[in-house]
Design a protein around this motif. Sequence first.
Motif, PDB file in Angstrom:
ATOM      1  N   GLY A   6       0.648  -1.384  -0.369  1.00  0.00           N
ATOM      2  CA  GLY A   6       0.296   0.363   0.234  1.00  0.00           C
ATOM      3  C   GLY A   6       0.764   1.132  -0.018  1.00  0.00           C
ATOM      4  O   GLY A   6       0.065   2.400  -0.648  1.00  0.00           O
ATOM      5  N   ASP A   7       2.174   1.188   0.889  1.00  0.00           N
ATOM      6  CA  ASP A   7       2.897   2.075   0.597  1.00  0.00           C
ATOM      7  C   ASP A   7       4.273   1.434   1.020  1.00  0.00           C
ATOM      8  O   ASP A   7       4.484   1.235   1.163  1.00  0.00           O
ATOM      9  CB  ASP A   7       2.269   3.797   1.879  1.00  0.00           C
ATOM     10  N   TYR A   8       5.448   2.896   1.245  1.00  0.00           N
ATOM     11  CA  TYR A   8       6.723   2.687   1.125  1.00  0.00           C
ATOM     12  C   TYR A   8       7.203   2.282   2.243  1.00  0.00           C
ATOM     13  O   TYR A   8       7.496   1.035   2.644  1.00  0.00           O
ATOM     14  CB  TYR A   8       7.647   3.824   0.066  1.00  0.00           C
ATOM     15  N   SER A   9       6.590   2.939   3.315  1.00  0.00           N
ATOM     16  CA  SER A   9       6.432   2.723   4.770  1.00  0.00           C
ATOM     17  C   SER A   9       5.991   0.910   5.047  1.00  0.00           C
ATOM     18  O   SER A   9       6.280   0.599   5.885  1.00  0.00           O
ATOM     19  CB  SER A   9       5.802   3.414   6.322  1.00  0.00           C
ATOM     20  N   SER A  10       4.851   0.064   4.634  1.00  0.00           N
ATOM     21  CA  SER A  10       4.893  -1.000   5.426  1.00  0.00           C
ATOM     22  C   SER A  10       5.397  -2.272   4.232  1.00  0.00           C
ATOM     23  O   SER A  10       5.846  -3.075   4.600  1.00  0.00           O
ATOM     24  CB  SER A  10       3.563  -1.527   4.879  1.00  0.00           C
ATOM     25  N   PHE A  11       6.305  -1.109   2.929  1.00  0.00           N
ATOM     26  CA  PHE A  11       7.403  -2.471   2.567  1.00  0.00           C
ATOM     27  C   PHE A  11       7.924  -2.464   3.450  1.00  0.00           C
ATOM     28  O   PHE A  11       8.883  -3.492   3.815  1.00  0.00           O
ATOM     29  CB  PHE A  11       7.290  -2.184   0.999  1.00  0.00           C
ATOM     30  N   PHE A  12       8.698  -1.249   3.403  1.00  0.00           N
ATOM     31  CA  PHE A  12      10.164  -1.502   4.406  1.00  0.00           C
ATOM     32  C   PHE A  12       9.433  -1.686   5.799  1.00  0.00           C
ATOM     33  O   PHE A  12      10.838  -2.777   6.048  1.00  0.00           O
ATOM     34  CB  PHE A  12      10.538   0.761   4.650  1.00  0.00           C
ATOM     35  N   ARG A  13       9.528  -1.782   6.192  1.00  0.00           N
ATOM     36  CA  ARG A  13       9.150  -2.798   8.066  1.00  0.00           C
ATOM     37  C   ARG A  13       8.722  -4.050   7.377  1.00  0.00           C
ATOM     38  O   ARG A  13       9.508  -4.605   8.138  1.00  0.00           O
ATOM     39  CB  ARG A  13       7.267  -2.587   8.943  1.00  0.00           C
ATOM     40  N   ALA A  14       8.253  -4.467   6.697  1.00  0.00           N
ATOM     41  CA  ALA A  14       7.951  -5.923   6.061  1.00  0.00           C
ATOM     42  C   ALA A  14       9.538  -6.804   5.753  1.00  0.00           C
ATOM     43  O   ALA A  14       9.993  -7.566   6.164  1.00  0.00           O
ATOM     44  CB  ALA A  14       7.429  -6.012   4.916  1.00  0.00           C
TER      45      ALA A  14
END
Length: 91
Positions: free
Chosen positions: A50-58
């Motif tokens: 959905g957004d970059y921050s959710s990708f980066f956390r994962a």
Amino acid sequence: MSKNHLTAVFKRATGTTVARYILYKRMAIVRKELAMGVPAAEAASKAGFGDYSSFFRAYKKKYLGARLLIRTRRECLKWIRGARFKNLGMY
């Protein structure tokens, strides 16, 4: 077939949950895109995050663990391309 039954059958067959399998496939897409030089935010979007921050956390949780912090995009790309392991003689 109910959702719960399907989930149980999937886990028995694959050894993982549906959610983890989807995350694994998304991460595989991102790693492939990053290896081709696509910017991280664009790669994450293509993979369905959905957004970059959710990708980066994962990404941090899956590949880097709590002890390793990415300081630059270049370090991130080195990690993804396996340069870290090449230096250790593992390739």
